[in-house]
Scaffold this motif. Structure first.
Motif, mmCIF file in Angstrom:
data_model
loop_
_atom_site.group_PDB
_atom_site.id
_atom_site.type_symbol
_atom_site.label_atom_id
_atom_site.label_comp_id
_atom_site.label_asym_id
_atom_site.label_seq_id
_atom_site.Cartn_x
_atom_site.Cartn_y
_atom_site.Cartn_z
ATOM 1 N N PRO A 1 3.377 -5.732 8.831
ATOM 2 C CA PRO A 1 2.086 -6.435 8.960
ATOM 3 C C PRO A 1 0.995 -5.744 8.144
ATOM 4 O O PRO A 1 0.657 -4.586 8.397
ATOM 5 N N GLN A 2 0.438 -6.468 7.164
ATOM 6 C CA GLN A 2 -0.561 -5.903 6.266
ATOM 7 C C GLN A 2 -1.751 -6.846 6.142
ATOM 8 O O GLN A 2 -1.686 -8.016 6.535
ATOM 9 N N LEU A 3 -2.836 -6.328 5.567
ATOM 10 C CA LEU A 3 -4.070 -7.096 5.404
ATOM 11 C C LEU A 3 -4.038 -7.865 4.085
ATOM 12 O O LEU A 3 -3.905 -7.273 3.008
ATOM 13 N N TRP A 4 -4.192 -9.191 4.198
ATOM 14 C CA TRP A 4 -4.237 -10.082 3.047
ATOM 15 C C TRP A 4 -5.512 -10.913 3.126
ATOM 16 O O TRP A 4 -6.131 -11.041 4.182
ATOM 17 N N ALA A 5 -5.874 -11.530 1.999
ATOM 18 C CA ALA A 5 -7.006 -12.456 1.970
ATOM 19 C C ALA A 5 -6.760 -13.490 0.890
ATOM 20 O O ALA A 5 -6.129 -13.206 -0.138
#
Length: 756
Positions: free
Chosen positions: A104-108
């Protein structure tokens, strides 16, 4: 190198609409209006927001290296999940969590395009995400090493200026609160363990030696902190519920209640301090509230002028919402609120109405509207929306604060509706909510609701036929899937579609109605008896929902059915059902497992000679317990991160978890005999079936010792027992290789013992 905030005389964020002032040589706040007043020294020894205890040093800002990743991750998972979205102010872009890179990682990226970008390529799993109202920052939490301690980070939407905002100090943990409405500051809660400051005592093992220990205690090894006074709701007496679901701290004192918060036990849990922090590192931290020995403390909302803060505090089963007047850090009103989603409510734009998701003196949570005066006192309340037999489980608001989005839990599935929350007329009580407008859902369960632009919404959805994804509503009632969320047809590899479960309704031996979902392995005739795995969820207050579970899909592919019940103690079926397993009621919950297995045989196609039991966390405890309470019922079991000895569990778990668990399971000082009797280790001699225990090496929620001691004792008695330890994992398994290993090892074990 870290750049520490000054901790003297925090000035608070700039007034709404202003950017923060530049650094000033004086430690005194500048003149002029500010949303929050001058605060005392955050590191000083003084009482907290309501006299609850010492405040701890404000967190230090720690710059980090650029961690932006490529637009396409090195390892791409076609059947990935996307969840926990947060939209920018215009509603055009969304920050979210995605595991398409294996963790789980931060995306935009844009809601209507697939040009997404990885903002943090680090190995630590991301837990929460929040885009600032001014669009300049994205705040998020990560769990170093996959454990239970978290940090709060901030990063620009283009991936630059990444830094730790809170939680960098050794031994601390931090999690997100809300943003100030102008985006100038972020509320953050910092947890500092209080255990090192208390005199340690040894903790009881279920069958340990009592010699040479404090009266009433036994131990195997390790230390814990003695609990202090009991939870104020656990006095053994029944108090009549007040007519309104609101009360003041003074009223609690008049009723003979303490003012230490719901379910607190002094000297046992973390010291929690809630701050307003400037992500630019200019303004000094502002202390909002401090609680010693607290299970939780989260800032859920700030009024637009900064006059009031809405806090959520207390252990599970005894949560409270607290309105705090920030001018003097005084709590003005307290109301019980429901467990589940921590974002419990919001102030109206003028802060004259408080909207809450509450089950105060109710069986099911509803939308409550309370009238506030200029000092934060409640002068009236009403039920704005309710449903018979259904909990309000999520409460969201539009960007303007005048539209509410209600997610109702109806038999495990979500029903979504939008209502208007009109402004209150001067001198009048709360205005009634408008007529509900239903929103059709493409899948069964909504897990998050956030505003997007003026009237839009962004939703996280899960369902039995797909992986978690993000959908958006720009107008009307038609939801659109974001292009970067996986398609329904990509939920699993080609060849076998996900199984849609059917509801089963067992009845416990004492007459209590139970609930569950039955998954039939593909390719079997309807009446053909099949080996069946009874899967037990965690919590205990979680609920089995009809959503796609890759573990179930793996087990079903081996020709094994799955029955996933809600035994007593589960949420979604009313507060009485949640509380039915308290104390000695847990013995009945153990019987519920056997009753559910019997129902799967009598009302379903389960083969009584080929039953297995498995579960995770509390479900892992139930698995250990079922194998020794009902030793001839199950052919095997798989216990995942489960407790095997409730007293050694109290010894090793996180303080805030112990604080909540004391209410659920029993007090490790006063109720040691009950906890010993409920511990699977106390009946280990009854074990007959082979058992596989699985644990994450960094689990500090349920320490690995719980699995290790059960496996060790089983082997010493000649039983078949194995332990699978997953590296770089905590209580939740986050990394794709480990998740795959866990699924396959579990399915191999079950298939071998149920079909041989």
């Amino acid at each position: 190198m870290t750049e520490a905030h000054p901790t003297t005389h925090g000035t608070g964020p700039a007034a709404p609409g202003r950017r923060p002032d530049p650094p000033r040589p004086s430690t005194h706040p500048p003149s002029g209006p500010h949303p929050l007043p001058r605060q005392p020294d955050a590191a000083a020894d003084h009482d907290g927001a309501d006299g609850r205890g010492q405040a701890y040093a404000a967190p230090a800002r720690a710059p980090l290296a650029d961690a932006r990743g490529p637009r396409e991750p090195t390892t791409r998972l076609t059947s990935h999940g996307c969840w926990y979205p947060s939209a920018d102010p215009g509603g055009d872009r969304v920050a979210f969590i995605c595991d398409r890179g294996g963790v789980p990682q931060l995306w935009a990226g844009p809601v209507a395009g697939d040009d997404v970008r990885l903002l943090d390529a680090g190995p630590d799993p991301v837990r929460e995400v929040s885009w600032s109202p001014d669009g300049r920052w994205i705040a998020y939490t990560t769990a170093p090493g996959g454990g239970e301690h978290t940090r709060v980070l901030c990063v620009r939407p283009d991936g630059t200026d990444r830094h730790i905002l809170a939680g960098a100090e050794p031994g601390t943990s931090a999690y997100l609160g809300c943003w100030a409405h102008d985006g100038s500051a972020l509320a953050v809660t910092v947890a500092v363990p209080t255990a090192p400051y208390a005199a340690p005592v040894t903790v009881a093992a279920a069958n340990g030696d009592t010699e040479g220990l404090p009266a009433g205690w036994s131990s195997r090894d390790g230390t814990a902190v003695l609990l202090g006074a009991g939870a104020r709701y656990d006095t053994g007496t029944t108090k009549p519920a007040p007519a309104p679901p609101f009360t003041t701290l003074a009223a609690l004192a008049d009723q003979g209640e303490d003012q230490h918060g719901a379910g607190t036990s002094p000297g046992f849990a973390d010291g929690l301090s809630a701050y307003l922090l400037d992500p630019d590192g200019i303004a000094a931290p502002v202390l909002l509230a401090t609680e010693a020995d607290a299970a939780t403390l989260r800032v859920c909302d700030l009024s637009r002028d900064g006059s009031f803060a809405l806090l959520r505090r207390g252990p599970r089963g005894r949560r409270e919402a607290v309105v705090v007047r920030t001018a003097d850090a005084t709590p003005t009103y307290v109301v019980p609120v429901a467990d589940g989603d921590p974002w419990i409510g919001r102030f109206s734009p003028r802060a004259d109405t408080l909207w809450l998701r509450s089950n105060a003196h109710r069986e099911f949570a509803a939308l409550i509207a309370a009238t506030l005066d200029a000092e934060g006192h409640v002068h009236g309340w009403s039920v704005a929306a309710e449903r018979d037999g259904s909990d309000l489980e999520l409460l969201g608001f539009g960007r303007d604060g005048r539209t509410a989005v209600l997610a109702w839990n109806v038999g495990g599935a979500t029903e979504l509706e939008v209502v208007d929350t009109p402004a209150r007329a001067a001198g009048a009580g709360p205005s009634p909510a408008g007529a509900p407008r239903p929103v059709p859902l493409p899948h069964e369960v909504v897990t998050r609701i956030v505003p997007a632009g003026g009237a839009g919404l962004v939703l996280a959805l899960s369902g039995s036929q797909r992986r978690p994804g993000v959908w958006w509503l720009s107008g009307g009632t038609s939801l659109l899937r974001t292009p970067w969320s996986s398609r329904d047809e990509d939920a699993v590899p080609p060849g076998r579609r996900p199984t849609r479960p059917v509801p089963l309704r067992p009845t416990a031996r004492d007459g209590l109605p139970l609930h569950g979902w039955y998954y039939r392995a593909p390719g079997r005739d309807p009446g053909e008896p099949a080996p069946c795995v009874i899967h037990l969820h965690g919590g205990p207050e979680e609920q089995e929902r009809p959503v796609f579970n890759p573990l179930y899909h793996e087990i079903l592919g081996r020709g094994l059915d799955v029955f996933a019940p809600d035994v007593r103690g589960s949420s979604g079926h009313g507060r009485s059902f949640v509380d039915a397993d308290l104390g000695e009621g847990r013995f009945a919950a153990l019987d519920d497992v056997a009753d559910c297995a019997a129902h799967a045989v009598l009302a379903g196609p389960a083969d009584p000679a080929r039953l297995a039991v498995m579960g995770r966390s509390y479900g892992g405890y139930l698995t250990f317990a079922s194998l020794v309470w009902h030793p001839d019922l199950f052919r095997t079991g798989v216990a995942v991160c489960g407790m095997s000895d409730l007293l050694t569990f109290f010894e090793g778990t996180e303080p805030w978890i112990a604080q909540s668990a004391a209410h659920k399971y029993g007090h490790p000082e006063r109720d040691r005999d009950l906890l010993r009797a409920l511990s699977p280790m106390s009946r280990i001699d009854a074990l007959r079936a082979p058992v596989l225990a699985v644990h994450g090496e960094h689990d500090t929620n349920v320490p690995p010792q719980e699995s290790e001691q059960f496996v060790r004792a089983a082997r010493a008695r000649g039983r078949t027992a194995e332990l699978l330890t997953l590296l770089d994992e905590g209580h939740d398994f986050q990394r794709a290789p480990n998740r795959r290993l866990f699924r396959r090892a579990t399915a191999d074990w079950l298939q071998r013992h149920l079909t041989s």
